[in-house]
Design a protein around this motif. Sequence first.
Motif, PDB file in Angstrom:
ATOM      1  N   LEU A 214       0.586  -1.331  -0.177  1.00  0.00           N
ATOM      2  CA  LEU A 214      -0.026  -0.047  -0.606  1.00  0.00           C
ATOM      3  C   LEU A 214       0.785   1.109  -0.345  1.00  0.00           C
ATOM      4  CD1 LEU A 214      -2.557  -1.264   2.514  1.00  0.00           C
ATOM      5  CD2 LEU A 214      -2.776  -1.141   0.507  1.00  0.00           C
ATOM      6  N   ILE A 215       1.810   1.474   0.895  1.00  0.00           N
ATOM      7  CA  ILE A 215       2.784   2.722   0.724  1.00  0.00           C
ATOM      8  C   ILE A 215       3.948   3.344  -0.864  1.00  0.00           C
ATOM      9  CG2 ILE A 215       4.768   3.367   1.944  1.00  0.00           C
ATOM     10  CD1 ILE A 215       3.569   2.137   4.495  1.00  0.00           C
ATOM     11  N   ASN A 216       4.346   1.663  -0.796  1.00  0.00           N
ATOM     12  CA  ASN A 216       4.977   2.081  -2.423  1.00  0.00           C
ATOM     13  C   ASN A 216       4.143   2.145  -3.392  1.00  0.00           C
ATOM     14  OD1 ASN A 216       7.663   1.215  -1.598  1.00  0.00           O
ATOM     15  ND2 ASN A 216       6.620  -1.236  -2.229  1.00  0.00           N
ATOM     16  N   THR A 217       2.043   2.055  -3.034  1.00  0.00           N
ATOM     17  CA  THR A 217       1.488   1.796  -4.154  1.00  0.00           C
ATOM     18  C   THR A 217       1.360   3.520  -4.299  1.00  0.00           C
ATOM     19  OG1 THR A 217      -0.090  -0.472  -3.558  1.00  0.00           O
ATOM     20  CG2 THR A 217      -1.110   1.812  -5.019  1.00  0.00           C
ATOM     21  N   VAL A 218       1.192   4.006  -3.105  1.00  0.00           N
ATOM     22  CA  VAL A 218       1.060   5.931  -2.684  1.00  0.00           C
ATOM     23  C   VAL A 218       2.412   6.312  -3.311  1.00  0.00           C
ATOM     24  CG1 VAL A 218       0.845   7.269  -0.855  1.00  0.00           C
ATOM     25  CG2 VAL A 218      -0.234   5.160  -0.519  1.00  0.00           C
ATOM     26  N   LYS A 219       3.575   5.839  -3.027  1.00  0.00           N
ATOM     27  CA  LYS A 219       4.705   6.514  -3.471  1.00  0.00           C
ATOM     28  C   LYS A 219       4.995   6.687  -5.164  1.00  0.00           C
ATOM     29  CE  LYS A 219       9.059   5.044  -1.976  1.00  0.00           C
ATOM     30  NZ  LYS A 219       9.573   4.442  -1.695  1.00  0.00           N
ATOM     31  N   PHE A 220       3.703   6.073  -5.908  1.00  0.00           N
ATOM     32  CA  PHE A 220       3.943   6.121  -6.911  1.00  0.00           C
ATOM     33  C   PHE A 220       3.144   6.974  -7.706  1.00  0.00           C
ATOM     34  CE2 PHE A 220       1.752   4.269 -10.762  1.00  0.00           C
ATOM     35  CZ  PHE A 220       3.025   4.192 -12.089  1.00  0.00           C
ATOM     36  N   ARG A 221       2.049   6.446  -6.949  1.00  0.00           N
ATOM     37  CA  ARG A 221       0.744   7.568  -8.146  1.00  0.00           C
ATOM     38  C   ARG A 221       1.273   8.876  -7.167  1.00  0.00           C
ATOM     39  NH1 ARG A 221      -2.843   5.341 -10.677  1.00  0.00           N
ATOM     40  NH2 ARG A 221      -3.901   3.714 -10.325  1.00  0.00           N
ATOM     41  N   LYS A 266      -5.848   2.160   1.136  1.00  0.00           N
ATOM     42  CA  LYS A 266      -6.958   1.561   0.010  1.00  0.00           C
ATOM     43  C   LYS A 266      -7.318   2.329  -1.229  1.00  0.00           C
ATOM     44  CE  LYS A 266      -7.022  -2.105   2.961  1.00  0.00           C
ATOM     45  NZ  LYS A 266      -7.954  -2.815   2.757  1.00  0.00           N
ATOM     46  N   GLY A 267      -7.562   3.945  -0.842  1.00  0.00           N
ATOM     47  CA  GLY A 267      -7.661   4.522  -1.869  1.00  0.00           C
ATOM     48  C   GLY A 267      -7.534   4.406  -3.669  1.00  0.00           C
ATOM     49  N   PHE A 268      -6.302   3.707  -3.135  1.00  0.00           N
ATOM     50  CA  PHE A 268      -5.514   3.899  -5.569  1.00  0.00           C
ATOM     51  C   PHE A 268      -5.964   1.971  -5.714  1.00  0.00           C
ATOM     52  CE2 PHE A 268      -2.580   6.970  -3.646  1.00  0.00           C
ATOM     53  CZ  PHE A 268      -2.767   8.146  -4.649  1.00  0.00           C
ATOM     54  N   VAL A 269      -6.177   1.424  -3.896  1.00  0.00           N
ATOM     55  CA  VAL A 269      -6.143  -0.014  -5.073  1.00  0.00           C
ATOM     56  C   VAL A 269      -7.740  -0.275  -4.810  1.00  0.00           C
ATOM     57  CG1 VAL A 269      -3.618  -1.079  -4.557  1.00  0.00           C
ATOM     58  CG2 VAL A 269      -5.407  -0.976  -2.234  1.00  0.00           C
ATOM     59  N   GLN A 270      -8.400  -0.317  -3.976  1.00  0.00           N
ATOM     60  CA  GLN A 270      -9.538  -0.814  -3.533  1.00  0.00           C
ATOM     61  C   GLN A 270     -10.614   0.021  -4.272  1.00  0.00           C
ATOM     62  OE1 GLN A 270     -10.939  -0.925   1.256  1.00  0.00           O
ATOM     63  NE2 GLN A 270     -13.288  -0.421   0.024  1.00  0.00           N
ATOM     64  N   HIS A 271     -11.920  -0.886  -5.280  1.00  0.00           N
ATOM     65  CA  HIS A 271     -12.659  -0.221  -6.059  1.00  0.00           C
ATOM     66  C   HIS A 271     -13.871  -0.804  -5.951  1.00  0.00           C
ATOM     67  CE1 HIS A 271      -9.462   0.728  -8.569  1.00  0.00           C
ATOM     68  NE2 HIS A 271      -8.691  -0.303  -8.317  1.00  0.00           N
ATOM     69  N   LYS A 272     -13.861  -1.385  -4.769  1.00  0.00           N
ATOM     70  CA  LYS A 272     -15.175  -1.720  -4.595  1.00  0.00           C
ATOM     71  C   LYS A 272     -15.727  -1.005  -2.877  1.00  0.00           C
ATOM     72  CE  LYS A 272     -15.135  -6.292  -6.974  1.00  0.00           C
ATOM     73  NZ  LYS A 272     -15.567  -7.871  -6.414  1.00  0.00           N
ATOM     74  N   LEU A 273     -16.838  -0.301  -3.557  1.00  0.00           N
ATOM     75  CA  LEU A 273     -17.127   0.370  -2.156  1.00  0.00           C
ATOM     76  C   LEU A 273     -18.715  -0.175  -1.551  1.00  0.00           C
ATOM     77  CD1 LEU A 273     -17.414   4.255  -4.022  1.00  0.00           C
ATOM     78  CD2 LEU A 273     -15.743   3.250  -2.823  1.00  0.00           C
ATOM     79  N   GLN A 274     -18.130  -0.072  -0.011  1.00  0.00           N
ATOM     80  CA  GLN A 274     -19.683  -0.037   1.100  1.00  0.00           C
ATOM     81  C   GLN A 274     -20.566   0.432   1.120  1.00  0.00           C
ATOM     82  OE1 GLN A 274     -17.469  -1.971   4.497  1.00  0.00           O
ATOM     83  NE2 GLN A 274     -16.136  -3.536   3.203  1.00  0.00           N
ATOM     84  N   GLY A 275     -21.275   0.338   0.296  1.00  0.00           N
ATOM     85  CA  GLY A 275     -22.233   1.714   0.249  1.00  0.00           C
ATOM     86  C   GLY A 275     -21.912   2.847   0.086  1.00  0.00           C
ATOM     87  N   ASN A 276     -21.766   4.146   0.827  1.00  0.00           N
ATOM     88  CA  ASN A 276     -21.578   5.310   0.410  1.00  0.00           C
ATOM     89  C   ASN A 276     -19.922   5.398   1.013  1.00  0.00           C
ATOM     90  OD1 ASN A 276     -22.622   5.826   2.429  1.00  0.00           O
ATOM     91  ND2 ASN A 276     -23.450   7.528   1.898  1.00  0.00           N
ATOM     92  N   LYS A 277     -19.405   4.358   1.771  1.00  0.00           N
ATOM     93  CA  LYS A 277     -18.140   4.819   2.407  1.00  0.00           C
ATOM     94  C   LYS A 277     -16.770   5.047   1.356  1.00  0.00           C
ATOM     95  CE  LYS A 277     -16.443   2.734   7.225  1.00  0.00           C
ATOM     96  NZ  LYS A 277     -16.278   2.339   7.935  1.00  0.00           N
ATOM     97  N   PRO A 278     -16.383   5.610   1.500  1.00  0.00           N
ATOM     98  CA  PRO A 278     -14.786   6.185   0.957  1.00  0.00           C
ATOM     99  C   PRO A 278     -14.087   4.721   1.295  1.00  0.00           C
ATOM    100  CG  PRO A 278     -15.022   7.696   2.202  1.00  0.00           C
ATOM    101  CD  PRO A 278     -16.239   6.871   2.617  1.00  0.00           C
ATOM    102  N   PRO A 279     -13.115   4.551   0.181  1.00  0.00           N
ATOM    103  CA  PRO A 279     -11.888   3.160   0.484  1.00  0.00           C
ATOM    104  C   PRO A 279     -11.133   3.449   1.959  1.00  0.00           C
ATOM    105  CG  PRO A 279     -11.921   4.127  -1.636  1.00  0.00           C
ATOM    106  CD  PRO A 279     -13.162   4.314  -1.123  1.00  0.00           C
ATOM    107  N   GLY A 280      -9.951   2.796   2.517  1.00  0.00           N
ATOM    108  CA  GLY A 280      -9.525   3.789   3.610  1.00  0.00           C
ATOM    109  C   GLY A 280      -9.978   4.328   4.870  1.00  0.00           C
TER     110      GLY A 280
END
Length: 698
Positions: A214-221, A266-280
């Motif tokens: 997750l941290i490396n994803t944040v660094k890339f994005r 989580k925001g960068f890699v998670q694409h399925k939402l639980q209702g209107n709750k944002p990832p992470g």
Amino acid sequence: MAGNTSRVTKRSLNACTRCRRQKIKCSGLQPCDSCNKRKLTCIFDDREQKILVTKGYLDELQQKLARLQRNDNDEPVPLSPEYGEAISPGLKDHNDAPDITQSSPNDKEDVQSNQDIQQELEDPASGLTNPLSTGPPAFMSAENGRTFYLGTSSNWSFTRRVLSLTHEFIYQEALPTGALAFDGATYDLGWDGLRTPQRPDIPTVPTFDHAMYLINTVKFRCGQLYHLFDEAEFMGGLHDFYSRSKPNATSSLWYIHFLLMLAFGKGFVQHKLQGNKPPGAEFFVKALQLLPDISVLHQEPIESTEIMCCIALYLQALDCRSSAHNYIGSAMRMAMAEGMHTQMPVEYLGEDLVQRCRKIWWTVYILDREMTSLMGLPQSVSDDHINTLLPAFPGSAQRTAGINMNIKISRIIAEISSAVYAIDGRLNRNFLLRTKSALASIARLADGLHEGFPLHLDRSMDGVSRTSAYLHLLYHRCIVLATRPLLFCFLKIRFESPEHCLEALNTSRNVRNLIQMCIDSSQQMINILHSLQSEDLLETFLPFDLESVFVSTVVLLMAPAIDARWSYPAWLEKAYLIFEEIIDNGNLIAKFRRSELQLLDELLSCFPQDNSRCLSAPISFPTSILNNPHTSVQLASSFPPSAHALGNDLLTDPGPTNDDEYNLTSGLTAAQIMAVADSIESIDTEWMSNAMIQHSIW
């Protein structure tokens, strides 16, 4: 026989400015027949008239000039000790004041004339105004009764104004706001804002390997343009945290920082939402609950500033624009209190700390400039007080260059916000001249941007660089921001007088070119985003790609309502494909933005046009089409050229004429932008003034 003698038309002794410039016959009347027919302001320049004066009068003027020159040669011009301004010799003492009683009547008339012209240019009450930044401030109420200020340069506010203008024209009533998304209303964090939760839930932290991913994803994005954490210190804390037999929650700033990084990941890699709750959301809420008060954060300002940057960026991604703006403002003030905006002494503070502070400062600066513009508010910090250097990245000069280019574009954003969208900004003269100045600043970056950060949209050599794409998108958004007030004005003219709109627009090729430039940049943004989409690099969590496609689509919907020749249905289809991609990746904000654009499209389609657009709803293409390289090339080549369609106007590119080749370019060159800017002359400001008066736009 005398009655049969042909009459010889007597030539006028004086011609107006416009007739003299176009070398046509002038009637000499005020206004002249030609200007009166075209409903243009007729100006006679009295300086061109021949007059007779006595030789004595000329001798007297020469004597005055000689006395002034002697005074200039004899005495140096002193400086005012208070302001450092030059004091004219002969005005140092009241008794030495020059004698104005001997000045001729013509001298007084010239002075009075110059004063009148200066007052006409400077007095806001005597001029017209930018409808996006003048008059009573604009507000809009949500369905829950909360009222929101519509900022002048805000993309969100601009769309609301266009929707309101169109709805009121068609239905003669105010726009209902029930279906519109307002600040912070899209997602639900599941938190009431209290620091002490009713249930002290501790979110389950991922395993070490998962956390590293997750941290490396944040660094890339984010890591190429934003500094969100100091890698050495943060990764040291990470290894220490997971080295324990059972990691436990702590109240340290590092742990809060860690939770924010997990929320971003989580925001960068998670694409399925639980209702209107944002990832992470669970990590983000816990970080806010543990965050100390601002008075405590000042005890550890370095990491606290990084944390507030993270909070602001995450909130911006959730469309909580006002809260994000407040957090980045706090980060800005904390950074300035630590002197990060200055040249911090390396010999006193150490190289590592100074480099870290430089990275923090420019991240805060860039985010503050952009978030403030997206809010449509005035910039709070002047560049005159900033003299810190760029950070150094050993082995990565391109990263430093990227930050430098981002800073330059951020300064242009601030310039456009303060000039084009100035309070009571005049639309007749100052507005176009300010637009000209802003375009000149943009043009100075064009060649450096294209050479230092090429896009390679044709993918013949390399893939599209995410950093280059971000900078080019921000660059084109500057052009749209500077020119779209004209689009808004002509939409209003079209509603009020459709039969005269095209005639008025065609009167000034230069103003038309400005609108075409706005359209061209919108198309270029869609082209860049489509290329990112093809390489699976489209940013679906952070808001900036969504902002670009939203801004572009609004322009492409408005343009054909003004002139049917500006209809580009294929580009709209391309934009809706990008919306679909962002929505499919779980972005609820994109869903609301697309619905607002559909509403605008439907409203504008109700307005009668010569050639109606074919597209009134998004067209979805199967994913397989985009993944097929042959079909993707065919689809891209089907889109019409942008500035190439201008024919022989100023924006015409003398280069390749093949449409496919042109679609692979990255937009207008510096020479093309400067050609449009330099073409703005007094005749355009006169024309603009006349158009605004006719249609009561102020």
